[in-house]
Design a protein around this motif. Structure first.
Motif, PDB file in Angstrom:
ATOM      1  N   ARG A  31      31.281  37.408  36.049  1.00  0.00           N
ATOM      2  CA  ARG A  31      30.934  37.875  37.288  1.00  0.00           C
ATOM      3  C   ARG A  31      29.408  37.337  37.571  1.00  0.00           C
ATOM      4  N   TRP A  32      29.546  37.028  39.075  1.00  0.00           N
ATOM      5  CA  TRP A  32      28.574  36.738  39.493  1.00  0.00           C
ATOM      6  C   TRP A  32      28.871  35.470  40.154  1.00  0.00           C
ATOM      7  N   LYS A  33      29.528  34.981  38.861  1.00  0.00           N
ATOM      8  CA  LYS A  33      29.876  33.577  39.042  1.00  0.00           C
ATOM      9  C   LYS A  33      31.123  33.063  39.971  1.00  0.00           C
ATOM     10  N   ARG A  34      32.274  34.035  39.940  1.00  0.00           N
ATOM     11  CA  ARG A  34      33.760  33.644  39.917  1.00  0.00           C
ATOM     12  C   ARG A  34      34.259  34.671  40.386  1.00  0.00           C
ATOM     13  N   ARG A  35      34.816  34.874  41.783  1.00  0.00           N
ATOM     14  CA  ARG A  35      36.925  35.881  41.931  1.00  0.00           C
ATOM     15  C   ARG A  35      37.507  35.844  40.586  1.00  0.00           C
ATOM     16  N   LEU A  36      38.507  36.640  40.411  1.00  0.00           N
ATOM     17  CA  LEU A  36      39.182  36.685  38.929  1.00  0.00           C
ATOM     18  C   LEU A  36      40.542  36.963  39.927  1.00  0.00           C
ATOM     19  N   LEU A  37      42.049  36.241  39.780  1.00  0.00           N
ATOM     20  CA  LEU A  37      42.887  36.865  40.142  1.00  0.00           C
ATOM     21  C   LEU A  37      43.301  37.311  38.324  1.00  0.00           C
ATOM     22  N   THR A  99      47.565  48.474  33.030  1.00  0.00           N
ATOM     23  CA  THR A  99      48.597  47.817  33.136  1.00  0.00           C
ATOM     24  C   THR A  99      49.312  48.191  32.040  1.00  0.00           C
ATOM     25  N   THR A 100      50.926  47.731  31.928  1.00  0.00           N
ATOM     26  CA  THR A 100      52.010  47.886  31.043  1.00  0.00           C
ATOM     27  C   THR A 100      52.400  45.994  30.425  1.00  0.00           C
ATOM     28  N   ILE A 101      53.211  46.425  28.929  1.00  0.00           N
ATOM     29  CA  ILE A 101      53.935  44.887  28.639  1.00  0.00           C
ATOM     30  C   ILE A 101      54.856  45.104  30.091  1.00  0.00           C
ATOM     31  N   VAL A 102      55.304  45.717  29.915  1.00  0.00           N
ATOM     32  CA  VAL A 102      56.951  45.575  31.275  1.00  0.00           C
ATOM     33  C   VAL A 102      56.632  45.572  32.088  1.00  0.00           C
ATOM     34  N   GLU A 103      55.402  45.779  32.966  1.00  0.00           N
ATOM     35  CA  GLU A 103      54.918  45.152  34.460  1.00  0.00           C
ATOM     36  C   GLU A 103      54.640  44.315  34.661  1.00  0.00           C
ATOM     37  N   PHE A 104      54.779  44.097  36.465  1.00  0.00           N
ATOM     38  CA  PHE A 104      54.258  42.746  36.509  1.00  0.00           C
ATOM     39  C   PHE A 104      53.116  43.659  37.580  1.00  0.00           C
ATOM     40  N   THR A 105      51.804  42.870  37.235  1.00  0.00           N
ATOM     41  CA  THR A 105      50.925  43.363  38.370  1.00  0.00           C
ATOM     42  C   THR A 105      50.209  41.930  38.559  1.00  0.00           C
ATOM     43  N   VAL A 106      49.824  41.877  40.012  1.00  0.00           N
ATOM     44  CA  VAL A 106      48.744  41.611  40.112  1.00  0.00           C
ATOM     45  C   VAL A 106      47.180  42.009  40.713  1.00  0.00           C
ATOM     46  N   LEU A 107      46.185  41.525  40.374  1.00  0.00           N
ATOM     47  CA  LEU A 107      45.083  42.672  40.941  1.00  0.00           C
ATOM     48  C   LEU A 107      43.551  40.973  40.791  1.00  0.00           C
ATOM     49  N   LEU A 108      43.099  41.325  42.313  1.00  0.00           N
ATOM     50  CA  LEU A 108      41.757  40.030  42.494  1.00  0.00           C
ATOM     51  C   LEU A 108      40.213  41.493  41.745  1.00  0.00           C
ATOM     52  N   ILE A 109      39.745  40.277  41.509  1.00  0.00           N
ATOM     53  CA  ILE A 109      39.208  41.430  40.646  1.00  0.00           C
ATOM     54  C   ILE A 109      37.327  40.246  41.552  1.00  0.00           C
ATOM     55  N   GLY A 110      36.380  41.137  42.574  1.00  0.00           N
ATOM     56  CA  GLY A 110      35.844  39.941  43.160  1.00  0.00           C
ATOM     57  C   GLY A 110      34.443  39.593  41.676  1.00  0.00           C
ATOM     58  N   LYS A 111      33.343  39.330  42.854  1.00  0.00           N
ATOM     59  CA  LYS A 111      32.259  37.944  42.272  1.00  0.00           C
ATOM     60  C   LYS A 111      31.463  39.474  40.743  1.00  0.00           C
ATOM     61  N   ASP A 112      31.579  40.723  41.570  1.00  0.00           N
ATOM     62  CA  ASP A 112      31.022  41.962  40.977  1.00  0.00           C
ATOM     63  C   ASP A 112      30.956  42.650  40.123  1.00  0.00           C
ATOM     64  N   GLY A 113      32.349  42.298  39.826  1.00  0.00           N
ATOM     65  CA  GLY A 113      33.124  42.828  38.263  1.00  0.00           C
ATOM     66  C   GLY A 113      34.272  44.305  39.228  1.00  0.00           C
ATOM     67  N   GLU A 114      34.653  44.505  40.101  1.00  0.00           N
ATOM     68  CA  GLU A 114      34.877  45.853  41.243  1.00  0.00           C
ATOM     69  C   GLU A 114      36.566  45.004  41.099  1.00  0.00           C
ATOM     70  N   GLN A 115      37.451  45.673  41.681  1.00  0.00           N
ATOM     71  CA  GLN A 115      38.680  45.575  41.859  1.00  0.00           C
ATOM     72  C   GLN A 115      38.501  45.782  43.044  1.00  0.00           C
ATOM     73  N   LYS A 116      39.069  44.602  43.727  1.00  0.00           N
ATOM     74  CA  LYS A 116      39.450  44.552  44.900  1.00  0.00           C
ATOM     75  C   LYS A 116      40.878  44.789  45.754  1.00  0.00           C
ATOM     76  N   LEU A 128      46.179  37.448  50.050  1.00  0.00           N
ATOM     77  CA  LEU A 128      44.671  37.249  49.400  1.00  0.00           C
ATOM     78  C   LEU A 128      43.667  36.738  49.828  1.00  0.00           C
ATOM     79  N   PHE A 129      43.643  35.403  51.110  1.00  0.00           N
ATOM     80  CA  PHE A 129      42.727  35.070  51.655  1.00  0.00           C
ATOM     81  C   PHE A 129      41.866  35.937  52.144  1.00  0.00           C
ATOM     82  N   LYS A 130      42.557  37.049  53.311  1.00  0.00           N
ATOM     83  CA  LYS A 130      42.005  38.082  53.966  1.00  0.00           C
ATOM     84  C   LYS A 130      41.275  39.084  53.836  1.00  0.00           C
ATOM     85  N   THR A 131      41.884  39.519  52.099  1.00  0.00           N
ATOM     86  CA  THR A 131      41.006  40.172  51.701  1.00  0.00           C
ATOM     87  C   THR A 131      39.722  39.582  51.127  1.00  0.00           C
ATOM     88  N   ILE A 132      39.635  38.657  50.692  1.00  0.00           N
ATOM     89  CA  ILE A 132      38.632  38.411  50.348  1.00  0.00           C
ATOM     90  C   ILE A 132      38.123  37.227  51.075  1.00  0.00           C
TER      91      ILE A 132
END
Length: 149
Positions: A31-37, A99-116, A128-132
């Protein structure tokens, strides 16, 4: 102080010590250091996972510039930037991000810890880059580095 009271206090202290670091969320250190994918996939050869990995590989420089850490949750394993992360629990991450073990999901989490961003298919690097790049914190980073916004 009697022996029973001492043992009770000692036991409570040990329980508090044990609960401390173990209770900290494993992603808090970013948090506050990296964005997470976060990329969740049911199996390693999942078609969306194969495509997502290729897209991220081709976009490595852009991910580095935008301070993105890639976390893959595949079956019961968690990988951070391609390395097995035994300190993270796949089941807990799935629960945390609904998410469940049977689904494919991609999440982008901002440095603030919120889902983007949340997708159920591989995400294109441009999307992805446009969103960031539209995020206020990223705008500030680009200004500080003298880049065009």
């Amino acid at each position: 102080m009697n022996r029973r009271k001492i043992l009770t206090l000692a036991g409570a202290g040990l329980m508090a010590l044990a609960a401390g670091p173990a209770q900290a969320a494993p992603l808090d250190k970013y948090r506050w250091k990296r964005r997470l994918l976060l990329v969740f996939a049911p199996v390693k050869p999942h078609p969306n996972l194969v495509v997502q990995r290729q897209r991220l590989k081709e976009a490595a420089a852009g991910l580095k510039e935008r301070e993105v850490t890639v976390i893959e949750v595949v079956q019961d394993s968690v990988f951070v930037d391609g390395k097995l992360a035994i300190e993270m629990n796949a089941k807990n991450l799935r629960k945390q991000f609904d998410t469940t073990i049977v689904e494919f999901t991609v999440l982008l989490i901002g440095k603030d810890g919120e889902q983007k961003l949340r997708r159920d298919e591989a995400v294109k690097a441009e999307d992805l880059f446009k969103t960031i790049d539209a995020m206020p914190m990223r705008q500030q980073e680009m200004r500080q580095r003298g880049q065009k916004t």
